[in-house]
Scaffold this active site. Structure first.
Site, short mmCIF file in Angstrom:
data_model
loop_
_atom_site.label_atom_id
_atom_site.label_comp_id
_atom_site.label_asym_id
_atom_site.label_seq_id
_atom_site.Cartn_x
_atom_site.Cartn_y
_atom_site.Cartn_z
N GLY A 32 -2.26 1.41 10.06
CA GLY A 32 -2.75 1.91 8.77
C GLY A 32 -4.27 2.00 8.72
O GLY A 32 -4.83 2.98 8.22
N ASN A 42 -3.52 3.34 21.98
CA ASN A 42 -2.63 2.38 21.33
C ASN A 42 -1.57 1.89 22.29
O ASN A 42 -1.12 2.62 23.16
CB ASN A 42 -1.97 3.02 20.11
CG ASN A 42 -1.43 1.98 19.15
OD1 ASN A 42 -2.11 0.98 18.90
ND2 ASN A 42 -0.23 2.18 18.64
N LYS A 96 0.82 -1.22 0.00
CA LYS A 96 0.00 0.00 0.00
C LYS A 96 0.85 1.27 0.00
O LYS A 96 0.50 2.25 -0.65
CB LYS A 96 -0.97 0.01 1.18
CG LYS A 96 -2.07 -1.03 1.04
CD LYS A 96 -3.05 -0.93 2.19
CE LYS A 96 -4.17 -1.93 2.03
NZ LYS A 96 -5.27 -1.67 2.97
N GLY A 98 -6.08 1.22 18.53
CA GLY A 98 -5.07 0.99 17.48
C GLY A 98 -4.73 2.27 16.75
O GLY A 98 -5.53 3.21 16.71
N ASP A 115 -10.63 2.91 2.02
CA ASP A 115 -10.94 2.28 3.31
C ASP A 115 -11.83 3.16 4.19
O ASP A 115 -12.72 2.66 4.88
CB ASP A 115 -9.64 1.97 4.08
CG ASP A 115 -8.96 0.72 3.53
OD1 ASP A 115 -9.64 -0.11 2.90
OD2 ASP A 115 -7.75 0.58 3.75
P1 ATR Z 1 -3.09 -2.21 10.05
O1 ATR Z 1 -2.50 -1.56 8.83
O2 ATR Z 1 -3.97 -3.40 9.74
O3 ATR Z 1 -3.76 -1.24 10.98
P2 ATR Z 1 -0.68 -2.25 11.66
O4 ATR Z 1 -0.24 -0.97 11.07
O5 ATR Z 1 0.32 -3.34 11.85
O6 ATR Z 1 -1.85 -2.90 10.79
O7 ATR Z 1 -1.41 -1.92 13.06
C1 ATR Z 1 -1.83 -2.93 13.93
C2 ATR Z 1 -2.45 -2.29 15.18
O8 ATR Z 1 -2.78 -3.33 16.10
C3 ATR Z 1 -1.50 -1.36 15.91
O9 ATR Z 1 -2.24 -0.34 16.53
C4 ATR Z 1 -0.88 -2.29 16.95
O10 ATR Z 1 -0.37 -1.64 18.09
P3 ATR Z 1 1.17 -1.10 18.09
O11 ATR Z 1 1.16 0.18 17.29
O12 ATR Z 1 1.48 -0.88 19.52
O13 ATR Z 1 1.99 -2.17 17.45
C5 ATR Z 1 -2.09 -3.11 17.33
N1 ATR Z 1 -1.70 -4.40 17.94
C6 ATR Z 1 -1.26 -5.50 17.30
N2 ATR Z 1 -1.01 -6.49 18.18
C7 ATR Z 1 -1.29 -5.98 19.42
C8 ATR Z 1 -1.24 -6.50 20.76
N3 ATR Z 1 -0.85 -7.76 20.99
N4 ATR Z 1 -1.62 -5.68 21.77
C9 ATR Z 1 -2.04 -4.42 21.54
N5 ATR Z 1 -2.10 -3.88 20.29
C10 ATR Z 1 -1.75 -4.64 19.25
#
Ligand code: ATR
Length: 280
Positions: A131, A152, A66, A128, A102
């Site tokens: 992206g 987050n 992306k 979160g 999106d």
């Molecule tokens: P996407 O593009 O699908 O949003 P991403 O950019 O990898 O994917 O974002 C994933 C989100 O899930 C992030 O907010 C991530 O938190 P971090 O910024 O702290 O990494 C959150 N996330 C993923 N696994 C997590 C976990 N085990 N606990 C809390 N937050 C989690």
């Protein structure tokens, strides 16, 4: 001549976009095709250079391309420029353009399930800051939300959103999340927590008003544990699959010249692909 579009990613076998666009091509009797193409990251620039020569009118873009697509095309609108990612690429006047759908997919799914819900002046809690969160924050701000609390695990990413989107975005620590639910009109999970194969989203909903709408962008499973628990205590819930369906609408319209409808039949077709036991 048969018009061709495709979805690119690496890997790509999991993409459900061919089911969605294939359904619409058949429903509207359009002479078109929609394919799935695995593009390794190093091949992305050459892929875009030859897209037209290969006969494609455009493509959807999924992980991990992306950002790369954003750099490779002309960005079609200011909302997409702010996001820095593109999920839909199309040819116009001999050039390749890109946009992100999106945000509109998110809002359309919400209004499909809760037509009376208005974003204007509402307070939203977003879990979160990745992206997906960026696209949703942009859409909700444009729709007039009063404030967006972005919670987050990594606070710095939520702070980045405030820098990019302005003071209506308020970064918050994950440890405070349950108390923050108190004056939420809408709760959105954009993290991968609760997805099949990922840890569960352990979140106590006791402080959340029963009038709040709860939505999850996770659609595997079709109904996440968050949605099941929210529904059980009386909140209106909006499952994530509709966002996937609605984000596909504008791409189809750009490539094939017909604005398609997200029907119950389409929903159930994709739902059964995710969960063969799905019943309405
Ligand atoms: P996407 O593009 O699908 O949003 P991403 O950019 O990898 O994917 O974002 C994933 C989100 O899930 C992030 O907010 C991530 O938190 P971090 O910024 O702290 O990494 C959150 N996330 C993923 N696994 C997590 C976990 N085990 N606990 C809390 N937050 C989690």
């Amino acid at each position: 001549m048969t018009r061709k579009a495709c979805v690119i990613g690496w890997p790509i076998s999991h993409s459900r976009s061919p089911i969605i666009h294939g359904y619409w091509l058949e429903r509207y009797g359009i002479d078109g095709a929609y394919e799935r193409i695995a593009v390794p990251p190093d091949d992305l620039p050459s892929f875009f250079k030859s897209l037209g020569e290969k006969g494609y009118v455009g493509c959807n873009v999924t992980l991990p391309h992306k950002e790369g697509a954003f750099r490779a095309v002309r960005v079609a609108d200011a909302a997409t420029t702010r996001l820095g990612v593109v999920n839909t690429v199309f040819h116009r006047d001999g050039e390749l353009w890109g946009t992100s759908t999106d945000g509109e997919g998110f809002l359309a799914n919400l209004s499909d399930h809760v037509p009376d819900w208005q974003a204007k002046d509402r307070s939203v809690v977003i879990l979160g800051a990745g992206g997906a969160a960026r696209a949703i924050v942009g859409a909700l701000l444009d729709a007039g939300c009063r404030r967006l609390l972005v919670v987050n695990r990594t606070l710095a990413r939520a702070e980045e959103l405030r820098r990019d989107f302005g003071p209506r975005v308020e970064p918050r620590q994950w440890m405070d999340v349950e108390k923050l639910l108190e004056d939420a009109d809408l709760l959105v999970n954009t993290t991968s927590l609760g997805m099949s194969g990922q840890p569960r989203l352990a979140l106590d909903l006791d402080h959340l008003p029963r009038s709040a709408v709860v939505t999850d962008i996770v659609y595997t499973p079709l109904e996440t544990d968050l949605l099941i628990r929210a529904r059980a205590r009386g909140n209106v819930v909006v499952p994530g699959l509709g966002m996937l369906l609605h984000q596909a609408v504008r791409g189809f319209e750009l490539w094939f010249g017909h604005r398609p409808e997200v029907t119950v039949e389409l929903h159930d077709l994709v739902a059964r692909d995710i969960d063969p036991g799905f019943k309405r």
